[in-house]
Design a protein around this motif. Structure first.
Motif, PDB file in Angstrom:
ATOM      1  N   MET A  75      20.612   3.435  11.777  1.00  0.00           N
ATOM      2  CA  MET A  75      19.770   3.289  10.401  1.00  0.00           C
ATOM      3  C   MET A  75      18.773   4.441  10.748  1.00  0.00           C
ATOM      4  N   ALA A  76      18.961   5.115   9.571  1.00  0.00           N
ATOM      5  CA  ALA A  76      17.910   6.210   9.523  1.00  0.00           C
ATOM      6  C   ALA A  76      16.338   5.821   9.147  1.00  0.00           C
ATOM      7  N   ARG A  77      15.609   6.374   9.883  1.00  0.00           N
ATOM      8  CA  ARG A  77      14.270   5.680   9.956  1.00  0.00           C
ATOM      9  C   ARG A  77      12.939   6.770   9.400  1.00  0.00           C
ATOM     10  N   VAL A  78      12.135   6.467   8.508  1.00  0.00           N
ATOM     11  CA  VAL A  78      11.096   7.308   8.001  1.00  0.00           C
ATOM     12  C   VAL A  78       9.705   6.452   8.189  1.00  0.00           C
ATOM     13  N   SER A  79       8.712   7.102   8.303  1.00  0.00           N
ATOM     14  CA  SER A  79       7.577   6.483   8.400  1.00  0.00           C
ATOM     15  C   SER A  79       6.898   6.155   6.683  1.00  0.00           C
ATOM     16  N   PHE A  80       6.562   4.679   6.879  1.00  0.00           N
ATOM     17  CA  PHE A  80       6.403   4.198   5.541  1.00  0.00           C
ATOM     18  C   PHE A  80       4.901   4.693   5.119  1.00  0.00           C
ATOM     19  N   THR A  81       5.103   5.088   3.779  1.00  0.00           N
ATOM     20  CA  THR A  81       3.614   5.491   3.074  1.00  0.00           C
ATOM     21  C   THR A  81       3.613   4.701   1.800  1.00  0.00           C
ATOM     22  N   ALA A  82       2.664   4.823   1.118  1.00  0.00           N
ATOM     23  CA  ALA A  82       2.508   4.202  -0.109  1.00  0.00           C
ATOM     24  C   ALA A  82       3.450   4.864  -1.334  1.00  0.00           C
ATOM     25  N   GLY A  83       3.404   6.046  -1.110  1.00  0.00           N
ATOM     26  CA  GLY A  83       4.293   6.697  -2.064  1.00  0.00           C
ATOM     27  C   GLY A  83       5.737   6.561  -1.988  1.00  0.00           C
ATOM     28  N   ARG A  84       6.122   6.579  -0.510  1.00  0.00           N
ATOM     29  CA  ARG A  84       7.724   6.388  -0.299  1.00  0.00           C
ATOM     30  C   ARG A  84       7.850   4.555  -0.871  1.00  0.00           C
ATOM     31  N   VAL A  85       6.905   3.949  -0.510  1.00  0.00           N
ATOM     32  CA  VAL A  85       7.303   2.586  -0.755  1.00  0.00           C
ATOM     33  C   VAL A  85       7.406   2.089  -2.348  1.00  0.00           C
ATOM     34  N   SER A  86       6.492   2.647  -3.067  1.00  0.00           N
ATOM     35  CA  SER A  86       6.543   2.365  -4.490  1.00  0.00           C
ATOM     36  C   SER A  86       7.650   3.055  -5.090  1.00  0.00           C
ATOM     37  N   GLY A  87       7.936   4.256  -4.702  1.00  0.00           N
ATOM     38  CA  GLY A  87       8.921   5.071  -5.209  1.00  0.00           C
ATOM     39  C   GLY A  87      10.719   4.714  -4.984  1.00  0.00           C
TER      40      GLY A  87
END
Length: 433
Positions: free
Chosen positions: A1-13
């Motif tokens: 599974m590809a992983r990215v560091s969660f940020t507020a922008g990534r979560v909301s978008g």
């Protein structure tokens, strides 16, 4: 599974691609933490990991309620549970169950006895007679209840106890209550104590309330019973020579319903509450029978004798009950009419139950078999032969019952209706002294 560091922008978008049921984005900072999104746009943090070789997934919550650091910390906590050998799903279920149990325990601890009393009446009333239900309502009546005439009614004897938390109903409290009530209304308090004992037994058997009551029923206190004393053996009953005065006073009452009720009590030998609970559909005019709701056998059928038949045709119909009040429910406090009639007749002290006692006593004058009288009155058979071998049909009971009614009316100097005549048609029989 590809992983990215969660940020507020990534979560909301993050959105669910068209045509998919759900989509996931996985965090690089906290192993197992993911964001799930469905087509309706509702996102939720989830935790996914292996437990005993199987993939499990646990929902953490909405990003609106959980910040990214909080979600990461929760994911690490869930992973620690797995590392310790626990299934996070079971841990959560146990925590929820413990929280529910705690809330229920707090509710029980703070519940008033009246809350439980109301639940008790609602649960048991379908198995009770109408009079028994009214006893519970009257004995537990709180202060401030307004009666039909717009006046406040006196609180029932149990009102002080029912105002307390259920957990505070201990033996000492019940004993102090009994001592106070014995000074003012011991008879009503004795009945109230019996009702309280049955109520607390029901509470102890209820899963929701058992933890809030004492292990030993406080209403079984010997001191409470002694404080209220024993009911005396009552001997009030009409004598043969008192019948004319009693009937004259009762028939002169302004209430036709009360007059019919009192005469029916005497001429059937039934319990006051049984007669009061009579409904119109309990009267079988075709076969001339009267169904009595019996506290011993459930119900019994007795003859509809001529005078009683005439009496039951007299009260106005105001609902399902024969002896109804102005509002169609059961007539309230019929004893006040009887007390007034007895005062006029010079028979003060004669109770409603004394009329039942009178029926039994007057039957001795006609040598009616004891088993017949017991069956009419709803007493338990007193012998094996009577209980198991004697079966009396309604017509056989009628022979004795009509003979007793005719004799009572003759002693009172009243006309005796013919058994073959419809209600209201009388024939005069000379009194035999």
């Amino acid at each position: 599974m590809a992983r990215v560091s969660f940020t507020a922008g990534r979560v909301s978008g993050f959105k669910c691609p068209a045509g998919k049921f759900q989509a996931f984005m996985w965090d690089a900072a906290a192993p197992g933490l993911g964001l799930r999104v469905r087509p309706d746009g509702r996102p939720a943090y989830v935790f996914q990991s292996l437990f005993q070789g199987k993939t499990i997934r646990v929902t953490i919550g909405s990003p609106d309620a959980w910040s990214i650091p909080q979600a990461r910390e929760k994911a690490r906590e869930l992973q620690r549970q797995i590392d310790e050998g626990s299934d996070p799903r079971e841990v959560r279920a146990q925590a929820v169950a413990a929280a529910v149990a705690k809330r229920e325990d707090e509710r029980r601890q703070h519940a008033t006895a009246r809350d439980a009393w109301s639940a008790y009446i609602a649960d048991r009333a379908p198995h009770w007679g109408e009079r028994h239900r009214l006893d519970h309502e009257e004995k537990g009546r709180p202060a401030g209840v307004i009666g039909a005439r717009g006046r406040p009614l006196k609180p029932g004897p149990l009102a002080p106890l029912l105002a307390l938390p259920l957990r505070d109903l201990d033996a000492a409290t019940v004993e102090a209550w009994a001592t106070r009530e014995a000074k003012e209304r011991p008879t009503a308090a004795r009945l109230s104590l019996r009702l309280l004992k049955a109520f607390l037994t029901w509470c102890s058997e209820s899963p929701e309330l058992s933890g809030a009551v004492a292990d030993t029923n406080p209403a079984k206190s010997r001191r409470a019973r002694e404080a209220l004393g024993r009911a005396g053996v009552k001997t009030d009953a009409l004598q043969r020579e008192q019948l004319p005065a009693w009937f004259a006073a009762v028939q002169a009452l302004p209430s036709r319903t009360a007059s019919a009720y009192l005469q029916t009590l005497l001429l059937t030998g039934a319990r006051p509450g049984e007669v009061l609970a009579l409904r119109w559909d309990d009267i079988n005019a075709q076969w001339r029978g009267l169904t009595i709701r019996d506290k011993v056998e459930g119900e019994r059928v007795i003859p509809l004798t001529p005078h009683v038949w005439r009496l039951l045709a007299a009260p106005p119909r105001r609902g399902a009950f024969v002896f109804a009040g102005e509002r169609g429910d059961i007539m309230a406090r019929p004893h006040r009419f009887h007390d007034a009639a007895c005062k006029v007749a010079g028979l003060e002290g004669l109770t409603l139950h004394g009329l039942r006692r009178s029926f039994k006593s007057l039957s001795e004058w006609q040598d009616i078999p004891a088993g017949v009288v017991a069956q009419l009155m709803g007493h338990k058979p007193s012998a094996t032969a009577e209980k198991h071998y004697t079966v009396r049909p309604l017509d056989l009971l009628r022979v004795h019952h009509e003979r007793l009614e005719a004799w009572i009316l003759e002693q009172a100097g009243l006309p005796v209706p013919s058994a073959s005549e419809e209600p209201g048609v009388l024939r005069v029989v000379a009194s035999c002294g």
